[in-house]
Structure formats: C-alpha cells, structure tokens
Scaffold this active site. Structure first.
Site, PDB file in Angstrom:
ATOM      1  N   LYS A 135     -15.724  -7.567   5.821  1.00 50.78           N
ATOM      2  CA  LYS A 135     -14.421  -8.257   5.896  1.00 50.78           C
ATOM      3  C   LYS A 135     -14.033  -8.589   7.331  1.00 50.78           C
ATOM      4  O   LYS A 135     -12.986  -9.174   7.555  1.00 50.78           O
ATOM      5  CB  LYS A 135     -13.337  -7.389   5.233  1.00 50.78           C
ATOM      6  CG  LYS A 135     -13.413  -7.383   3.725  1.00 50.78           C
ATOM      7  CD  LYS A 135     -12.245  -6.659   3.098  1.00 50.78           C
ATOM      8  CE  LYS A 135     -11.219  -7.610   2.544  1.00 50.78           C
ATOM      9  NZ  LYS A 135     -10.170  -6.899   1.779  1.00 50.78           N
ATOM     10  N   HIS A 168       0.849  -1.207   0.000  1.00 52.61           N
ATOM     11  CA  HIS A 168       0.000   0.000   0.000  1.00 52.61           C
ATOM     12  C   HIS A 168       0.879   1.250   0.000  1.00 52.61           C
ATOM     13  O   HIS A 168       0.589   2.226  -0.700  1.00 52.61           O
ATOM     14  CB  HIS A 168      -0.884   0.045   1.260  1.00 52.61           C
ATOM     15  CG  HIS A 168      -1.881  -1.068   1.366  1.00 52.61           C
ATOM     16  ND1 HIS A 168      -1.979  -1.872   2.468  1.00 52.61           N
ATOM     17  CD2 HIS A 168      -2.849  -1.495   0.502  1.00 52.61           C
ATOM     18  CE1 HIS A 168      -2.960  -2.756   2.288  1.00 52.61           C
ATOM     19  NE2 HIS A 168      -3.493  -2.543   1.111  1.00 52.61           N
ATOM     20  N   SER A 206      -3.016  -7.996   2.932  1.00 53.14           N
ATOM     21  CA  SER A 206      -3.177  -7.835   4.381  1.00 53.14           C
ATOM     22  C   SER A 206      -3.511  -9.173   5.040  1.00 53.14           C
ATOM     23  O   SER A 206      -3.039  -9.468   6.136  1.00 53.14           O
ATOM     24  CB  SER A 206      -4.255  -6.802   4.676  1.00 53.14           C
ATOM     25  OG  SER A 206      -3.862  -5.556   4.154  1.00 53.14           O
ATOM     26  N   ARG A 262      -1.726  -5.432  -8.505  1.00 56.54           N
ATOM     27  CA  ARG A 262      -0.526  -6.188  -8.131  1.00 56.54           C
ATOM     28  C   ARG A 262      -0.163  -7.241  -9.167  1.00 56.54           C
ATOM     29  O   ARG A 262       0.995  -7.527  -9.397  1.00 56.54           O
ATOM     30  CB  ARG A 262      -0.757  -6.882  -6.776  1.00 56.54           C
ATOM     31  CG  ARG A 262      -0.793  -5.943  -5.616  1.00 56.54           C
ATOM     32  CD  ARG A 262      -1.372  -6.630  -4.417  1.00 56.54           C
ATOM     33  NE  ARG A 262      -2.753  -7.016  -4.680  1.00 56.54           N
ATOM     34  CZ  ARG A 262      -3.506  -7.731  -3.879  1.00 56.54           C
ATOM     35  NH1 ARG A 262      -2.999  -8.199  -2.769  1.00 56.54           N
ATOM     36  NH2 ARG A 262      -4.746  -8.011  -4.182  1.00 56.54           N
TER      37      ARG A 262
HETATM   38  N1  COA Z   1      -0.108  -3.921  -1.904  1.00 55.94           N
HETATM   39  C1  COA Z   1      -0.396  -4.908  -1.063  1.00 55.94           C
HETATM   40  N2  COA Z   1      -1.635  -5.373  -0.860  1.00 55.94           N
HETATM   41  C2  COA Z   1      -2.623  -4.783  -1.558  1.00 55.94           C
HETATM   42  C3  COA Z   1      -2.392  -3.757  -2.462  1.00 55.94           C
HETATM   43  C4  COA Z   1      -1.065  -3.323  -2.629  1.00 55.94           C
HETATM   44  N3  COA Z   1      -0.738  -2.359  -3.458  1.00 55.94           N
HETATM   45  N4  COA Z   1      -3.570  -3.400  -3.007  1.00 55.94           N
HETATM   46  C5  COA Z   1      -4.495  -4.192  -2.451  1.00 55.94           C
HETATM   47  N5  COA Z   1      -3.915  -5.013  -1.566  1.00 55.94           N
HETATM   48  C6  COA Z   1      -4.571  -6.063  -0.786  1.00 55.94           C
HETATM   49  C7  COA Z   1      -5.354  -5.536   0.350  1.00 55.94           C
HETATM   50  O1  COA Z   1      -4.607  -5.486   1.527  1.00 55.94           O
HETATM   51  C8  COA Z   1      -6.456  -6.558   0.456  1.00 55.94           C
HETATM   52  O2  COA Z   1      -5.985  -7.658   1.196  1.00 55.94           O
HETATM   53  P1  COA Z   1      -6.983  -8.571   1.982  1.00 55.94           P
HETATM   54  O3  COA Z   1      -8.103  -8.947   1.061  1.00 55.94           O
HETATM   55  O4  COA Z   1      -6.108  -9.683   2.337  1.00 55.94           O
HETATM   56  O5  COA Z   1      -7.466  -7.743   3.123  1.00 55.94           O
HETATM   57  C9  COA Z   1      -6.654  -7.081  -0.949  1.00 55.94           C
HETATM   58  O6  COA Z   1      -5.484  -6.724  -1.627  1.00 55.94           O
HETATM   59  C10 COA Z   1      -7.837  -6.482  -1.604  1.00 55.94           C
HETATM   60  O7  COA Z   1      -7.680  -5.091  -1.511  1.00 55.94           O
HETATM   61  P2  COA Z   1      -8.703  -4.138  -2.092  1.00 55.94           P
HETATM   62  O8  COA Z   1      -9.117  -4.598  -3.435  1.00 55.94           O
HETATM   63  O9  COA Z   1      -8.178  -2.772  -1.949  1.00 55.94           O
HETATM   64  O10 COA Z   1      -9.960  -4.387  -1.221  1.00 55.94           O
HETATM   65  P3  COA Z   1     -10.320  -3.679   0.029  1.00 55.94           P
HETATM   66  O11 COA Z   1     -11.300  -4.531   0.714  1.00 55.94           O
HETATM   67  O12 COA Z   1      -9.155  -3.289   0.821  1.00 55.94           O
HETATM   68  O13 COA Z   1     -11.046  -2.350  -0.516  1.00 55.94           O
HETATM   69  C11 COA Z   1     -12.929  -1.118  -1.371  1.00 55.94           C
HETATM   70  C12 COA Z   1     -12.138  -2.419  -1.420  1.00 55.94           C
HETATM   71  C13 COA Z   1     -13.022  -0.575   0.023  1.00 55.94           C
HETATM   72  C14 COA Z   1     -12.242  -0.096  -2.251  1.00 55.94           C
HETATM   73  C15 COA Z   1     -14.340  -1.439  -1.938  1.00 55.94           C
HETATM   74  O14 COA Z   1     -14.877  -2.533  -1.224  1.00 55.94           O
HETATM   75  C16 COA Z   1     -15.291  -0.264  -1.821  1.00 55.94           C
HETATM   76  O15 COA Z   1     -15.259   0.608  -2.652  1.00 55.94           O
HETATM   77  N6  COA Z   1     -16.132  -0.248  -0.779  1.00 55.94           N
HETATM   78  C17 COA Z   1     -17.118   0.807  -0.555  1.00 55.94           C
HETATM   79  C18 COA Z   1     -18.516   0.335  -0.934  1.00 55.94           C
HETATM   80  C19 COA Z   1     -18.729   0.436  -2.423  1.00 55.94           C
HETATM   81  O16 COA Z   1     -18.793   1.506  -2.989  1.00 55.94           O
HETATM   82  N7  COA Z   1     -18.914  -0.710  -3.066  1.00 55.94           N
HETATM   83  C20 COA Z   1     -19.167  -0.777  -4.483  1.00 55.94           C
HETATM   84  C21 COA Z   1     -17.883  -0.799  -5.263  1.00 55.94           C
HETATM   85  S1  COA Z   1     -18.220  -1.008  -7.004  1.00 55.94           S
END
Ligand code: COA
Length: 170
Positions: free
Chosen positions: A41, A17, A129, A91
C-alpha cells in the site's frame, strides 16, 4: 480471557478505526491493534510512526489496548499472539465482498480462527485513510475525522516547511 486482534494498515488511524477499537474493548478483555507493515500500500507513515499515532490516541482516550506491528500472514500472527479472534470493521455493504473473501480465506488457512465484524457509527461509514490523506494533501481540514495529533502529523508530512502553529487547521 478472549484475546482479539484488530488488524489494519492504520495509515493513519481515523475516528472510524477508533470507533471500532472502543466497541471491541467494551466486548473483549484483551484487544491488540496489529499494524500491518503493508508495503504493497506504500504507506505515507512508517510503521513506527503509525504505531506512535495509535498509541497516543489510546492514551488520550484512555482505551486499554495493546499496539503491535506485524509483517507476516495475519493468521500466523494471530496464532503467535495466542489469540483466536480477528476483529474487522464493516462500514458499508461495499466492504462486504472483500471482507467475506478475507474471512473465508483466513478460515481456510486456520479453522480455529474466527473473524468477528463490528459496525462503526454510521457517520463514519464514508471514512477511509486514503480519503483523509487526499484532503490533507490538498490543504483541507480533517479535524472532524481524525484526532488532533493525527491532523498535525499529516500537515507535518505534507507541509514540512509550515510553522508548527499553522500545521493545525480549524
Ligand atoms: N473506519 C474508517 N476507515 C476504515 C475502517 C473504519 N472502521 N475500517 C477500515 N477502514 C479503511 C482503512 O483505513 C483503509 O483505508 P485505505 O484503503 O484508504 O487505506 C480501508 O478501509 C481498508 O482497510 P482494511 O480493509 O482494514 O485494509 P488494510 O489494508 O488497512 O488492512 C489487512 C488489511 C492488513 C488486515 C490485510 O491486508 C492482512 O491481513 N494483511 C496481512 C497479510 C495476510 O495475511 N494476507 C492474507 C489475508 S486473507
């Protein structure tokens, strides 16, 4: 000045991140890290703990970005912040399908909001994560993947009875 939002659960923030935040802050003047409550989550850290971990990281690395928490639709939050760009990290190819779906759905919800993808350094492409929490829960060292204060926070969560010194692994 283009204001951009980098959303995620950040449970907890990892070096992957941080790599994306650094890249975003080199390109854009105004970067906001938006921590999603993400109750679905079942996060290990509360949103205020996650916020503190992200804020300490930014302070230590002298990265100029804001940190907020949100619990609404992402596009709604982006509009409310008067931003128009969402930053997402890609990624690996395996991220693409989900990211593509999310970007197109967000565009459908609001045509004026664009998603910009940044690629982290390849050494972070396998980080998530969940994998960090899995290693830390079993007592493994995660120093190579997260800042020291995040490793300490993980050990405090999983091994609250350990003396403070023993919470930092080599
Ligand atoms: N380096 C390391 N890990 C990374 C990364 C990076 N650059 N980018 C993402 N990750 C990891 C995250 O830690 C996460 O790990 P985990 O699943 O083991 O916890 C995984 O990849 C998925 O990350 P991400 O895709 O960012 O999901 P998220 O749950 O952290 O975030 C939101 C997703 C919050 C952006 C999305 O759910 C959202 O927009 N929520 C709001 C509600 C909404 O509008 N929903 C409709 C969307 S169309």
């Amino acid at each position: 000045m283009k204001k951009v939002i980098y959303p995620g659960t950040f449970d907890p923030i990892t070096n992957g991140h941080i790599d994306i935040i650094q890249r975003a802050s080199r390109i854009f003047d105004d970067v906001t890290i938006a921590i999603a409550e993400s109750p679905i989550k079942n996060p290990l850290f509360s949103s205020s703990e996650r916020r503190t971990l992200v804020e300490s990281t930014l302070r230590q690395l002298k990265i100029n970005a804001k940190v907020t928490v949100f619990d609404s639709l992402l596009v709604e939050y982006v509009r409310q912040q008067k931003a128009s760009v969402i930053i997402r990290g890609l990624r690996a190819v395996s991220d693409f399908e989900f990211e593509f779906q999310m970007a197109l759905m967000n565009r459908k919800l609001d045509e004026n909001i664009e998603t910009v993808f940044l690629m982290p350094r390849d050494t972070y492409s396998y980080l998530s994560s969940s994998i960090i929490k899995q290693i830390a829960r079993l007592g493994g060292g995660v120093k190579a993947f997260v800042p020291a204060h995040v490793e300490t926070a993980l050990r405090t969560k999983f091994f609250p009875k350990l003396p403070t010194k023993a919470r930092v692994l080599k």
